[in-house]
Design an enzyme around this catalytic site. Structure first.
Site, PDB file in Angstrom:
ATOM      1  N   ARG A  13      46.923  44.706  47.097  1.00  0.00           N
ATOM      2  CA  ARG A  13      47.158  44.888  45.657  1.00  0.00           C
ATOM      3  C   ARG A  13      47.402  46.356  45.302  1.00  0.00           C
ATOM      4  O   ARG A  13      48.354  46.656  44.587  1.00  0.00           O
ATOM      5  CB  ARG A  13      45.999  44.289  44.849  1.00  0.00           C
ATOM      6  CG  ARG A  13      46.037  42.753  44.811  1.00  0.00           C
ATOM      7  CD  ARG A  13      44.881  42.189  44.010  1.00  0.00           C
ATOM      8  NE  ARG A  13      43.601  42.661  44.525  1.00  0.00           N
ATOM      9  CZ  ARG A  13      42.477  42.666  43.831  1.00  0.00           C
ATOM     10  NH1 ARG A  13      42.462  42.252  42.578  1.00  0.00           N
ATOM     11  NH2 ARG A  13      41.365  43.084  44.379  1.00  0.00           N
ATOM     12  N   ASN A  31      45.003  38.576  43.017  1.00  0.00           N
ATOM     13  CA  ASN A  31      44.650  37.679  44.120  1.00  0.00           C
ATOM     14  C   ASN A  31      44.455  36.278  43.578  1.00  0.00           C
ATOM     15  O   ASN A  31      43.772  36.098  42.576  1.00  0.00           O
ATOM     16  CB  ASN A  31      43.315  38.103  44.743  1.00  0.00           C
ATOM     17  CG  ASN A  31      43.492  39.165  45.797  1.00  0.00           C
ATOM     18  OD1 ASN A  31      44.550  39.281  46.395  1.00  0.00           O
ATOM     19  ND2 ASN A  31      42.446  39.940  46.017  1.00  0.00           N
TER      20      ASN A  31
END
Ligand SMILES: [Zn+2]
Ligand SMILES: [Zn+2]
Ligand SMILES: [Zn+2]
EC number: 6.2.-.-
Length: 744
Positions: A13, A31
């Protein structure tokens, strides 16, 4: 965009965040149970560049399986944000432990950095993972760092998407992290730099140190000091089995071994495995490190603690062998280390970050510039292997030697870290703990258990005992070997499988090991095998290559000439006993083992008569192989590969005073040539042209290289192991592919 694979807990990320900002894109990343989902908005060119670079620039730990793109309407955003994880059932793929990265090493060496010489420095891209995770979701409380609350400085880094420690679970610093400690019997415990100073002094002065690594304790001493290495060998009850060494850096490694580009890449890559390298003549390494072995197992420092062991004047090469008595599982717990390693180590360099599961060092060999895993453990486990065929939720328990097991579900298989030989209670317990941990991390709940067919394998008995009503399916040993190499290549369809190893239970009850199988995942046909010879006394025959040589001579109708090294190696009584045993067929199981044929030739050539560790005779024979281009010749009679003419040739050469290295080369070539002949026969009869090579014999570099070249020259496609070991440590993957496959 949905990205699946090993993309969580690996800095994916923050990577997406940085990439989007660099390209001037707005949007979000988060996520989800399915994987990482990113939405980006901006110019066509920037969006296209983003899609490309998500793949090409992914963080080192990430393994992208699939990328799915979908057009969504623009929302006119101006920012890029990282969303909190959304929970729910799903599959997070946990990353393995990773060697200290270059960025961390730079901070570690910088006196002005707050993590200067910090023994636990790590970041999003490096440090422990697999061995400290106690459960999911992967978050600090579910790791063994739970007992170390982040200090304000570390907490700031953890929360900052621009920081390279954003959401890195194992991070710490001298203010909030674990502490080094050195324990010496009868003395005060030392901490931090004092602990290091004492530890270092001990190494310089010929002591043996137990050092806590990522996946367990090592026993460590100066590799240049013959006396201390010999002492360690005695204390560990190790026989002649080689020790691995750790070199301070690449230069130090080059001083003791030959390193090519592929080997350098492996030594310095994120896994930092032990690489089996050709030892340099005159290398400053004590003979007792790897007696009679032309190779050295070498690795480079992969934790900050290792770096600290080398940063004072002192030994540049250290023996680094797993902290255990031979055959037992590696020790991971500090208290346990003090009791179980008593008498082995002079002092203990440990710390208060617990190791949740053991993980031994991985061992890799490079053959023809291609990786050949010998032990797949630290740095690799629990990376999943994507399967060519979907499987039911299943547990394949592997074999009893060099045990690893395998969990599978859908497209993925998770091969465990090295467990060990299942011959004692401690290893069986280690197996159970590792199995529960891997179930926890993968979420696989096995509906079926898969085992070897050997009725007395402990792994099989364990499965039967723990089946709880679930089906237990047996897979023939060599079929599993062939399926293992097929599966890692994602191969579909039939192959000509050569499964050469020491021992595997055959469908006729004999000890198989020189098998040519026409195989797919459904089944196999045994199209050829090494001719049966007696294996006198079972294990005794395995431990005494000279007896195997005499058995092979007996079976081939060749005399026990008293000038032969194998005959000379036996006392008169041993010869008489063996002769009676063979003539009367007492305790002589029939075997087609290729490993035992290597033992026989090794002994006949005068190389090794008594094996102190598994495959010693074959390893030493391989090590001597010269560049000689001659070859002995096998006979093929129906389904039998008859070694009698090979043995006659060996005897002739040995009696004529031909060098063992030449005998070795001619034997290896004979084997490569008969394999091509056999493969050509099957191709002519069945129209198959893909050959699969598996079984422990194919760890042999000389044979693997010669065989691959000869088969390729004859027009065959060759599948050989590059992701899982060729030995029984790769068996479980094949068991899974055979027995748990969802049939279409
Ligand atoms: Zn790092
Ligand atoms: Zn801190
Ligand atoms: Zn095997």
């Amino acid at each position: 965009m949905l990205v699946t694979g090993v993309v969580q807990g690996v800095g994916f990320r923050p990577f997406v965040y940085a990439l989007a900002r660099e390209l001037g894109l707005s949007g979000e990343v988060g996520n989800t149970p399915a994987g990482v989902v990113a939405e980006v908005e901006g110019s066509d060119a920037a969006v296209a560049a983003f899609a490309r670079r998500v793949l090409s620039d992914a963080p080192p730990l990430a393994v992208v399986s699939t990328v799915t793109e979908e057009y969504v309407s623009p929302v006119g955003g101006t920012e890029f944000v990282i969303l909190d994880s959304t929970g729910g059932p799903g599959r997070t793929l946990v990353a393995p432990d990773v060697a200290t990265c270059a960025d961390c090493l730079a901070e570690f060496a910088d006196p002005s950095d707050r993590r200067y010489r910090h023994p636990f420095i790590s970041c999003t891209n490096c440090g422990p993972r697999f061995t400290i995770i106690t459960g999911l979701p992967y978050d600090r409380p579910a790791t063994t760092m739970a007992g170390f609350p982040l200090c304000p400085d570390c907490a700031r880094e953890y929360a900052d998407p621009d920081d390279r420690r954003f959401h890195a679970q194992p991070i710490a610093c001298p203010a909030c992290g674990p502490r080094l400690q050195l324990v010496q019997p009868g003395l005060e415990t030392e901490y931090d730099e004092d602990a290091l100073a004492v530890a270092h002094g001990l190494l310089v002065n010929g002591g043996i140190l137990a050092v806590k690594g990522l996946g367990g304790f090592h026993l460590v001493c100066d590799a240049g000091d013959q006396a201390v290495v010999t002492t360690l060998r005695k204390r560990k009850d190790r026989g002649d089995k080689p020790f691995a060494v750790m070199a301070a850096d690449l230069d130090a490694a080059r001083r003791i071994a030959w390193i090519d580009a592929a080997e350098e890449e492996l030594l310095t890559g994120i896994q930092h495995p032990i690489v089996l390298l050709r030892r340099k003549a005159g290398a400053a390494v004590a003979e007792a490190v790897a007696p009679g072995n032309p190779d050295l197992g070498v690795m480079l420092p992969y934790t900050p603690i290792h770096q600290l062991l080398f940063d004072q004047p002192g030994p540049c090469v250290l023996v680094m062998t797993s902290g255990n008595l031979s055959g037992e599982p590696i020790v991971t717990d500090d208290d346990e280390a003090l009791s179980r390693l008593v008498g082995l180590a002079d002092a203990w360099l440990g710390h208060d970050r617990p190791i949740h599961v053991p993980c031994d060092d991985s061992v890799v060999r490079i053959v023809d510039k291609i990786e050949l895993p010998v032990r797949r453990s630290r740095g690799y486990a629990p990376f999943p292997i994507d399967l060519p065929v979907p499987v039911r939720p299943a547990l394949a328990v592997g074999g009893d030697l060099k045990n690893t097991f395998c969990l599978g579900d859908g497209q993925y298989a998770w091969l465990s870290a090295h467990v060990g030989d299942m011959d004692d209670l401690a290893t069986l317990e280690a197996f159970e703990r590792a199995e529960q941990h891997l179930e926890e991390l993968t979420g696989v709940r096995p509906e079926v258990l898969v085992t070897d067919k050997h009725p007395s394998y402990r792994s099989r008995q364990w499965a039967q005992l723990n089946a709880a009503g679930r089906p237990v399916i047996g897979v023939q040993h060599h079929h599993a070997h062939v399926a293992s190499v097929m599966a890692e290549h994602r191969h579909q369809g039939d192959v000509i499988g050569f499964a050469f190893d020491g021992t595997g239970y055959g469908d006729d009850g004999a000890v198989w090991g020189g098998e040519v199988l026409l195989a797919d995942y459904d089944g196999f046909e045994r199209v050829a095998h090494l001719k049966y010879v007696p294996l006198p006394g079972g294990d005794a025959g395995v431990r005494n290559p000279c007896r195997m040589a005499l058995s092979h001579l007996w079976a081939a109708g060749l005399a026990w000439d008293p000038r032969l090294p194998s005959v000379r190696a036996c006392a008169k009584a041993e010869l008489q006993l063996l002769w009676a045993q063979l003539e009367r067929d007492i305790a002589c199981a029939p075997t087609s083992s290729m490993g035992r044929l290597f033992d026989a030739v090794s002994s006949l050539a005068g190389v090794c008569h008594r094996a102190g560790y598994e495959a010693q005779a074959a390893i030493e024979l391989e090590g001597l192989a010269s560049e000689d281009r001659g070859a002995y010749e096998f006979a093929i009679t129906g389904e039998e590969i008859d070694p009698a003419p090979v043995l006659a040739g060996v005897v002739r050469d040995v009696l004529a005073g031909v060098e063992p290295g030449v005998v070795s080369a001619r034997f290896h070539r004979a084997l490569a040539e008969v394999m091509v002949t056999l493969a050509e026969r099957v191709r002519a009869g069945r129209g198959l042209s893909t050959v699969a090579l598996s079984g422990g014999v194919f760890v042999n570099r000389v044979l693997l290289s010669a065989t691959t070249a000869a088969l390729a020259a004859a027009g065959f496609t060759v599948l050989r192991h590059r992701r899982v070991p060729a030995t029984d440590a790769g068996l479980a993957l094949g068991q899974l592919a055979v027995a748990a496959r969802v049939r279409s």
